[in-house]
Design an enzyme around this catalytic site. Structure first.
Site, short mmCIF file in Angstrom:
data_model
loop_
_atom_site.label_atom_id
_atom_site.label_comp_id
_atom_site.label_asym_id
_atom_site.label_seq_id
_atom_site.Cartn_x
_atom_site.Cartn_y
_atom_site.Cartn_z
N ASP A 8 84.68 7.68 2.20
CA ASP A 8 84.05 6.71 1.29
C ASP A 8 84.20 7.06 -0.20
OD1 ASP A 8 82.85 6.67 3.96
OD2 ASP A 8 81.51 5.14 3.17
N GLU A 39 84.16 0.70 0.35
CA GLU A 39 82.99 -0.17 0.27
C GLU A 39 82.00 0.22 -0.82
OE1 GLU A 39 79.90 -0.34 2.96
OE2 GLU A 39 79.50 1.81 2.88
N ASN A 40 82.14 1.43 -1.38
CA ASN A 40 81.27 1.87 -2.48
C ASN A 40 82.04 2.07 -3.78
OD1 ASN A 40 80.06 3.78 0.13
ND2 ASN A 40 78.71 2.32 -0.88
N ASN A 67 79.03 -1.65 5.42
CA ASN A 67 77.80 -2.43 5.28
C ASN A 67 77.57 -2.92 3.85
OD1 ASN A 67 77.29 0.55 5.02
ND2 ASN A 67 75.30 -0.16 4.29
N HIS A 68 78.31 -2.37 2.87
CA HIS A 68 78.19 -2.84 1.49
C HIS A 68 79.30 -3.83 1.11
CE1 HIS A 68 74.85 -0.25 0.41
NE2 HIS A 68 75.48 0.80 0.87
N HIS A 174 80.71 6.23 6.46
CA HIS A 174 79.37 5.71 6.12
C HIS A 174 78.38 6.78 5.71
CE1 HIS A 174 75.75 3.32 5.90
NE2 HIS A 174 75.18 4.05 6.85
N HIS A 176 78.84 9.78 4.38
CA HIS A 176 79.24 10.49 3.17
C HIS A 176 79.10 12.01 3.29
CE1 HIS A 176 78.60 6.77 0.31
NE2 HIS A 176 79.13 6.44 1.47
#
Length: 255
Positions: A8, A39-40, A67-68, A174, A176
Site C-alpha cells: 500500500d 488505494e491510499n 476499501n478506500h 490493507h 500496512h
C-alpha cells in the site's frame, strides 16, 4: 520473469518512496513487471488521475485498490477509461471500473485480479464466489496474480489455500504491516499475508503518529494526516520460471 508487488502506497511520502527506490530495485532485482496497491496514494485516501499518472511514470504497470477506492471522487472521472487501474471485483452492486485486467507482457498473458475481504470491511460479496465465476475466463492465462485486500489474516490465508494451484500468487494488502510469512503453498501458489507499507518510516500505518495516538486515547474523531520524513518501500518479489511456475517469493523492504 520477476514480478514486484508493492505494498500500500500511502500519500506523498509513499509516492516519493516509489520515485526514489523503484528504478534501482528494477535494475538490481531484474524486475519485469510492477504491480502496486494505490488505494491510499492520494493524501492517504483514494487516488486521482494525476496521482495515478505520476505512479505510472515511475515504472508501475498496474495499480490495484481496496476499501478506500471511492474516497477521492476524481476516480469516477477516469476509472472506466484507465485499464491499468482495477478495483475490488466483489464490491456489491454495479459499480464503475473493473475488478480484473489481462495484459500481454513479454509474450506472456497475465491476469491481475483485485478482491476485498468480508471480515471487518463492510458488506462485500463473497470473494470466493466472484473468483469462481471469473476463473473460467482467465484460467488459460500464463500467470494469475491476486491482490487480496483484507483485514483478517486468517481470511487471506484461507482464500490462498482455496485457490492454491489455480493462481500464480495471492498477495495480501490493507493492514500496512509486512508479515514474515512469504511462502510457496503446497499447490505452487506464492503467498504473503501482507506486502506491507510504502510510505513514511516514522508513522502509524503511514499516518502521523500523534494523530493516531490521539484517536486511540480519546476515541474522538481525528483528521488523519499523512506522515513525512524518511520513507520506505515494502513489497514482495515473485520469481517465475520459464514454464510459468513460482520458483520463489521474497519479501522486500527498502529504506
Amino acid at each position: 520473469m520477476n514480478i514486484l508487488f508493492i505494498g500500500d502506497i500511502v500519500g506523498r511520502a509513499g509516492r516519493r518512496a516509489v520515485r526514489e527506490y523503484l528504478p534501482e530495485l528494477k535494475s538490481e532485482k531484474n524486475i519485469d513487471l510492477v504491480i502496486a496497491n494505490g488505494e491510499n496514494a492520494a493524501g492517504g485516501f483514494g487516488i486521482t488521475e494525476k496521482v495515478a499518472a505520476e505512479l505510472y511514470s515511475y515504472g508501475i504497470d498496474i495499480l490495484t485498490m481496496g476499501n478506500h477506492t471511492w474516497d477521492n471522487k476524481d476516480i469516477f472521472n477516469f476509472i472506466d477509461q484507465e485499464k491499468r487501474l482495477i478495483r475490488p471485483l466483489n464490491y456489491p452492486g454495479d459499480l464503475p471500473g473493473k475488478g480484473w485486467t489481462t495484459i500481454k507482457h513479454q509474450q506472456k498473458t497475465i491476469s491481475i485480479v483485485n478482491l476485498i475481504g468480508q471480515v471487518y470491511l463492510g458488506n462485500n460479496n463473497s470473494p470466493y464466489h466472484y473468483f469462481e465465476n471469473l476463473y473460467p475466463e482467465i484460467k488459460d492465462s500464463d500467470l494469475i496474480i491476486v491482490d487480496f485486500h483484507a483485514e483478517a489474516t486468517g481470511e487471506k490465508l484461507a482464500f490462498a489455500h482455496a485457490v492454491d494451484g489455480q493462481v500464480t500468487a495471492v498477495l495480501g494488502t490493507h493492514t500496512h504491516v509486512q508479515t514474515n510469512d512469504a511462502q510457496i503453498l503446497p499447490g505452487g501458489t506464492a503467498y504473503i499475508t501482507d506486502a506491507g507499507l510504502t510510505g513514511a518510516v516514522h508513522s502509524v500505518l503511514g499516518m502521523k503518529v500523534e494523530k493516531m495516538v490521539e484517536k486511540m486515547k480519546t476515541s474522538l474523531p481525528v483528521r488523519y494526516e499523512v506522515a513525512t520524513g524518511d520513507v520506505k518501500l515494502e513489497g514482495a518479489v515473485i520469481k517465475i520460471s520459464e514454464n510459468n511456475s513460482c520458483q520463489n517469493i521474497l519479501s522486500l523492504q527498502q529504506k
